[in-house]
Design a protein around this motif. Sequence first.
Motif: not given
Length: 77
Positions: A4-5, A8-9, A12, A16, A26-28, A30-31
Amino acid sequence: MKDRNGLQKAMYADLKATFALSAQPVVRAVMKVVDAYATLKTNLRAGNLGPPTRSGTASASPSAPIGVAPQSRPRER
């Protein structure tokens, strides 16, 4: 991407800016994508999707992207 990280990197800033979202959506998002692929991988390994030659069973390929259905609007009363 392996986790995930990493995803996300990589995504993101683009997500956004493109969709004008705040940080949490955005984080949700990706999750949700990571969870969907994890579920697909688990189901494929467990044989829950059935053999690809059998008709009447769902088939999925881990190399194909997962589609997202648009959210339906709540019915008006």
